[in-house]
Scaffold this motif. Structure first.
Motif, PDB file in Angstrom:
ATOM      1  N   ARG A 251       0.672  -1.114  -0.169  1.00 45.81           N
ATOM      2  CA  ARG A 251      -0.017   0.005  -0.116  1.00 45.81           C
ATOM      3  C   ARG A 251       0.847   1.159   0.217  1.00 45.81           C
ATOM      4  O   ARG A 251       0.812   2.273  -0.750  1.00 45.81           O
ATOM      5  N   LEU A 252       1.934   1.203   0.978  1.00 41.18           N
ATOM      6  CA  LEU A 252       2.793   2.343   0.937  1.00 41.18           C
ATOM      7  C   LEU A 252       3.510   2.590  -0.444  1.00 41.18           C
ATOM      8  O   LEU A 252       3.811   3.995  -0.722  1.00 41.18           O
ATOM      9  N   ALA A 253       3.963   1.406  -0.938  1.00 42.14           N
ATOM     10  CA  ALA A 253       4.986   1.646  -2.415  1.00 42.14           C
ATOM     11  C   ALA A 253       3.899   2.037  -3.429  1.00 42.14           C
ATOM     12  O   ALA A 253       4.576   2.506  -4.228  1.00 42.14           O
ATOM     13  N   SER A 254       2.757   1.722  -3.355  1.00 37.22           N
ATOM     14  CA  SER A 254       1.756   2.014  -4.463  1.00 37.22           C
ATOM     15  C   SER A 254       1.742   3.396  -5.068  1.00 37.22           C
ATOM     16  O   SER A 254       1.082   3.763  -6.145  1.00 37.22           O
ATOM     17  N   GLY A 255       1.896   4.514  -4.469  1.00 39.07           N
ATOM     18  CA  GLY A 255       1.959   5.845  -4.727  1.00 39.07           C
ATOM     19  C   GLY A 255       3.183   6.236  -5.196  1.00 39.07           C
ATOM     20  O   GLY A 255       3.547   7.270  -5.757  1.00 39.07           O
ATOM     21  N   TYR A 256       4.228   5.246  -5.905  1.00 34.37           N
ATOM     22  CA  TYR A 256       5.382   5.613  -6.530  1.00 34.37           C
ATOM     23  C   TYR A 256       5.353   4.954  -7.988  1.00 34.37           C
ATOM     24  O   TYR A 256       4.706   3.931  -8.030  1.00 34.37           O
ATOM     25  N   GLY A 257       5.862   5.592  -8.812  1.00 31.29           N
ATOM     26  CA  GLY A 257       6.057   5.305 -10.035  1.00 31.29           C
ATOM     27  C   GLY A 257       7.397   4.524 -10.626  1.00 31.29           C
ATOM     28  O   GLY A 257       8.247   4.459  -9.673  1.00 31.29           O
ATOM     29  N   GLY A 258       7.769   4.730 -11.616  1.00 26.15           N
ATOM     30  CA  GLY A 258       9.139   4.075 -12.196  1.00 26.15           C
ATOM     31  C   GLY A 258       9.255   2.633 -12.013  1.00 26.15           C
ATOM     32  O   GLY A 258       8.168   1.841 -12.641  1.00 26.15           O
ATOM     33  N   ALA A 259      10.109   2.264 -11.220  1.00 23.96           N
ATOM     34  CA  ALA A 259      10.337   0.643 -11.115  1.00 23.96           C
ATOM     35  C   ALA A 259       9.192   0.235 -10.037  1.00 23.96           C
ATOM     36  O   ALA A 259       9.000  -1.038  -9.847  1.00 23.96           O
ATOM     37  N   TRP A 260       8.736   1.054  -9.322  1.00 27.80           N
ATOM     38  CA  TRP A 260       7.887   0.815  -8.099  1.00 27.80           C
ATOM     39  C   TRP A 260       6.608  -0.178  -8.493  1.00 27.80           C
ATOM     40  O   TRP A 260       6.351  -1.168  -7.535  1.00 27.80           O
ATOM     41  N   PRO A 261       5.897   0.037  -9.578  1.00 28.37           N
ATOM     42  CA  PRO A 261       4.652  -0.716  -9.653  1.00 28.37           C
ATOM     43  C   PRO A 261       5.080  -2.282  -9.926  1.00 28.37           C
ATOM     44  O   PRO A 261       4.526  -3.239  -9.251  1.00 28.37           O
ATOM     45  N   ALA A 262       6.379  -2.764 -10.312  1.00 25.53           N
ATOM     46  CA  ALA A 262       6.868  -4.120 -10.601  1.00 25.53           C
ATOM     47  C   ALA A 262       7.466  -4.428  -9.244  1.00 25.53           C
ATOM     48  O   ALA A 262       6.939  -5.716  -8.835  1.00 25.53           O
TER      49      ALA A 262
END
Length: 393
Positions: A251-262
């Motif tokens: 949940r916390l990581a879902s707010g970031y783009g780039g490599a974060w979705p993977a």
């Protein structure tokens, strides 16, 4: 052999190392190299049951690992790189800075690796050194005098040593037993960590400041893996059910783009997610009482904001072993005297300015974020600290 020969030959020294983490393993290997008898005890039955998913090793840590003789194994197991990226929340790269080669130009600026792999490399080095190792065993200081330290082990046995090295971590029972009252104190921040597959294109550490959390970052740890982390204000740990760790970090990581979705998509197993508070501690005055001396997290700890915790522990081990094994350093008489006490005080005095600078810088970077200081000179403070660390410990 004549009586004179017997009297002139120094008695073989014996050392007990309490704790089989980075500092304890390193000092064991270095002391054994000089022929000193070392017993190492580790409280965990599984010596490599290390918490955490990955570790960032900067050049000054690599320099010590090379001295330990394990650099080639570290190099082949980890992922070396020389820069750090600063990104926007959406993943847009805002700036890429070259890392300072704190270990010298012949070593990478940084190596990321899986923490259990580093521990295994150090375990194998300890085994190869010929040290005596007992796992699932704790040690209690029963007393000491000018001739040695008496120790009782949890298996009921007892021992007598010339020196005890307390490498038993943040909550060191040995530290308290010798009358040092310092304890780790929370800084107000906490970190979620997880090991994950490395997305294509991730070849360095990238950090995003701001957004849903204070910091979202990742570090490659091999050709196929990385470890990812998000830093937030600390919460009551009892309020977070361990079985929800993966959901919460995702949940916390879902707010970031780039490599974060993977990365976020791979965070599914709560047992692989680690949640810890940031702590700080710095024992002042001396790191020893008589024949018992602290190394590593037993003497100091700091937030990982400049990734120097393990490096400081490894440097402690190097400096202490160097002083103890110098040809004319450790007095060969049976009695512990002021000269020997001075040796351990010199260890402290050599380490304290460097460790204090790292602890203070690491805490300051976190405090700026807690206070919402928007114009804080984080790159400048990091640069000054890493430049200082280029000097030998």
């Amino acid at each position: 052999m004549t009586d004179t020969d017997t009297q002139a030959r120094p008695r073989s020294r014996s050392v007990l190392v309490i704790g089989g983490g980075a500092a304890g393993n390193a000092v064991t290997v270095l002391l054994r190299r000089s022929g000193i008898a070392v017993d190492l005890v580790e409280a965990r039955a599984d010596w490599n049951a290390t918490a955490g998913s990955g570790i960032t090793l900067q050049g000054n840590a690599l320099r010590v690992l090379r001295e330990l003789g394990v650099w080639e194994q570290v190099k082949s197991s980890g992922f070396g790189f020389g820069s750090v990226g600063i990104t926007a929340v959406d993943g847009t790269v805002l700036h890429v800075a070259r890392d300072i080669r704190a270990g010298g130009d012949d070593l990478p600026a940084t190596v990321g690796m899986q923490r259990p792999q580093l521990q295994q490399i150090l375990i194998e080095a300890v085994r190869a050194s010929g040290a005596s190792v007992r796992l699932g065993t704790t040690a209690e200081i029963m007393g000491q005098d000018s001739a040695g330290v008496s120790v009782r082990f949890s298996d009921g046995s007892e021992g007598r040593y010339d020196l005890v090295v307390a490498a038993d971590g943040l909550g060191s029972a040995t530290r308290a037993a010798i009358g040092i009252s310092d304890k780790p104190e929370p800084t107000g921040m906490a970190i979620w960590r997880v090991a994950a597959p490395r997305p294509t294109g991730v070849t360095r550490t990238d950090l995003a400041y701001g957004g849903p959390v204070f910091i979202a970052g990742y570090c490659p740890t091999s050709d196929t893996t990385l470890y990812a982390y998000v830093v937030e204000k600390n919460r009551d740990r009892a309020s977070i059910a361990p079985e929800t760790y993966a959901d919460e970090m995702r949940r916390l990581a879902s707010g970031y783009g780039g490599a974060w979705p993977a990365i976020a998509a791979s965070i599914t197993d709560p047992e692989k997610v680690n949640y810890t508070w940031f702590d700080r501690m710095l024992v002042e005055g001396s790191w020893h009482r008589g024949r018992v001396v602290l190394v590593g997290d037993a003497a100091h700890c700091c937030p990982p904001t400049i990734a120097q915790g393990a490096a400081m522990s490894l440097e402690d081990a190097l400096v202490l072993a160097e002083l103890l094994t110098a040809s004319d350093a450790w007095d060969a008489s049976d009695a512990w005297d002021a000269w020997d006490d001075d040796l351990l005080q010199r260890y402290y005095e050599r380490r304290i300015p460097r460790v204090r600078a790292v602890v203070e810088a690491s805490v300051q970077i976190g405090q700026w974020q807690l206070d919402g200081v928007r114009d804080a000179d984080v790159p400048g403070l990091m640069g000054r600290t890493m430049t200082m660390l280029k000097e030998l410990p």
